[in-house]
Structures are given as structure tokens and as C-alpha cells.
Design a protein around this motif. Structure first.
Motif, PDB file in Angstrom:
ATOM      1  N   GLY A  34       0.810  -1.200   0.000  1.00 35.38           N
ATOM      2  CA  GLY A  34       0.000   0.000   0.000  1.00 35.38           C
ATOM      3  C   GLY A  34       0.844   1.251   0.000  1.00 35.38           C
ATOM      4  N   SER A  56      -2.973   5.485   5.776  1.00 37.96           N
ATOM      5  CA  SER A  56      -2.535   4.426   4.866  1.00 37.96           C
ATOM      6  C   SER A  56      -3.699   3.836   4.085  1.00 37.96           C
ATOM      7  N   PHE A  57      -3.395   3.396   2.873  1.00 42.85           N
ATOM      8  CA  PHE A  57      -4.313   2.596   2.072  1.00 42.85           C
ATOM      9  C   PHE A  57      -3.580   1.324   1.670  1.00 42.85           C
ATOM     10  N   ASP A  58      -4.185   0.162   1.935  1.00 42.62           N
ATOM     11  CA  ASP A  58      -3.533  -1.118   1.690  1.00 42.62           C
ATOM     12  C   ASP A  58      -4.410  -2.044   0.860  1.00 42.62           C
ATOM     13  N   VAL A  59      -3.757  -2.878   0.072  1.00 40.62           N
ATOM     14  CA  VAL A  59      -4.400  -3.965  -0.656  1.00 40.62           C
ATOM     15  C   VAL A  59      -3.740  -5.257  -0.191  1.00 40.62           C
ATOM     16  N   TYR A  99      -9.267  -4.634   1.070  1.00 38.18           N
ATOM     17  CA  TYR A  99      -8.809  -3.253   0.941  1.00 38.18           C
ATOM     18  C   TYR A  99      -8.934  -2.584   2.307  1.00 38.18           C
ATOM     19  N   SER A 141     -10.972  -2.894   7.192  1.00 41.01           N
ATOM     20  CA  SER A 141     -10.727  -3.535   5.901  1.00 41.01           C
ATOM     21  C   SER A 141     -12.021  -4.148   5.392  1.00 41.01           C
TER      22      SER A 141
END
Length: 226
Positions: free
Chosen positions: A109, A131-134, A160, A187
Motif C-alpha cells: 500500500g 494508509s491505504f492497503d491492498v 482493501y 478492511s
């Protein structure tokens, strides 16, 4: 997924949006890039065992989060990170027996970190981080139980996540960075705790990702590379 990470690396390496800040603030001691190794400790909500089978509430799951971070202006940094952890999730075998199966999560991310305070400059002091996470999750099959489990609950997938963190960075010898922080995140899919008995949410891998992502105490070490 490979294209996603390639774009992130190129954005941070080129950094065209913030190039005008190189003159006004070239970074700390002339260096702007940090390489960090971070560990997030997630408490074990409920009675689902953690990665090594411990069911205590204080039995943590550990998320490894190495990252690269660039000072983009006087009080802010931009970064890209990789996330990896193993854990267990609960699932019914169809005969009302609850089994605990192994799963693996990995992904990446981007994040932005804003330092605050009248005399604070990056990368030193108190900060907020967004934060942005995959994250990709998958079942790690157990040969003894795999034939007894419903296949529809064992499919790999993507989650996500959005996370906010408050913490503090400490800088030693003008190049070694230590940091501590507390993070809250959500998420999707898998959102929810499902405290009620036999909850569907409790028996999905996506929900286990959510539980590990929801709350974390983070410690990290890094250095100013160049």
C-alpha cells in the motif's frame, strides 16, 4: 498487482509533484529517503488462535511491514510498504465441529505521514499517518482436514484497508530512526467482529484479516539512506 507496485515505486522515485520542495527543504542532513522495517502487533480478539495456536487475549499476531519513505516537504513524508503475516481462522467442517486453519496474508500500500508541532520537521517528532492497503489472503491447506471443509469458505481473495496511526519518530546520530505508534484500521470485505455464536463473519478469512488490521501497536527501525 505487479503493475500496482510498479506505479507506486515510480511515483515515489520520481516524486514530480513535490520537486519544488528540494530547494526550500532538501531533507534531513541533505537526505530524503528512508528505508524502514516495522512490526505491528495485533491483539487476539476472541478465542481464535493466533499464528502459533495461542488463544489468550494477549497472544498477538505480528504483521511485518517493511517500507520505503520519502521526505516530500518540511513536515510530511510519502511512502510505499509491503505487508505480510500468517495467522489462523475458524471454520466449521459441516458437522458442527470448529476447526482452526492456517492462512497467509500479503500485499502492499501507500501512506502519507504528517508531522505536527511548531518546531518539528520530518522525520522527527509526533505524527499522524494515513494508509491505504491492498492485501491478498489465502488458505494454507492442512492435508488432514482439507477434504472436510466447505470449499466456498476457502477461496483466496483481496481485502482493501484504510488505517490511521498516531506515533512518534526518534532520530539518533542523524541517520538512525526509531518509531512507535498506535494504529486503527478497517478492511473490506470482512468488516465486523461477529461476537454472536456461530457468526458467519467469524468463519471467513476476510474477517480474520479485519481483526488483525483493526488495532495495532507498531514499533519500527529505519535509516536515512540517501
Amino acid at each position: 498487482m505487479k503493475k500496482f507496485f510498479t506505479i507506486l515505486v515510480l511515483l515515489i522515485a520520481c516524486n514530480p509533484i513535490f520537486s519544488q520542495n528540494k530547494i526550500s527543504y532538501p531533507g534531513h542532513m541533505g537526505k530524503r529517503v528512508l528505508i524502514n522495517a516495522e512490526l505491528s502487533m495485533a491483539p487476539n480478539f476472541g478465542k481464535i488462535p493466533n499464528f502459533n495456536g495461542n488463544t489468550k487475549y494477549w497472544a498477538f499476531n505480528y504483521l511485518l511491514c517493511p517500507n520505503i519513505e520519502v521526505i516530500v516537504h518540511r513536515k510530511g513524508t510519502l511512502g510505499a510498504q509491503f505487508t505480510w503475516f500468517d495467522t489462523k481462522f475458524s471454520i466449521s467442517d459441516g458437522n458442527w465441529n470448529t476447526l482452526y486453519e492456517d492462512m497467509r496474508v500479503f500485499g502492499g500500500g501507500i501512506f502519507y505521514k504528517q508531522y505536527f508541532g511548531s518546531d518539528v520537521v520530518a522525520p522527527l517528532g509526533n505524527y499522524f499517518r494515513f494508509s491505504f492497503d491492498v492485501m491478498h489472503y489465502q488458505h494454507l491447506p492442512n492435508p488432514e482436514t482439507i477434504t472436510r471443509l466447505p470449499a466456498e469458505y476457502l477461496q483466496p481473495g483481496l481485502c482493501y484497508g484504510l488505517k490511521a496511526e498516531y506515533g512518534r519518530d526518534f532520530l539518533f546520530c542523524d541517520f538512525l530512526k526509531l518509531d512507535i505508534g498506535l494504529a486503527l484500521g478497517v478492511s473490506f470485505p470482512g468488516f465486523g467482529f461477529g461476537f454472536w455464536k456461530d457468526s458467519y463473519a467469524d468463519k471467513t478469512m476476510a474477517n480474520r484479516v479485519f481483526r488483525n488490521y483493526f488495532l495495532g501497536v507498531k514499533v519500527g527501525i529505519g535509516f536515512l539512506a540517501f
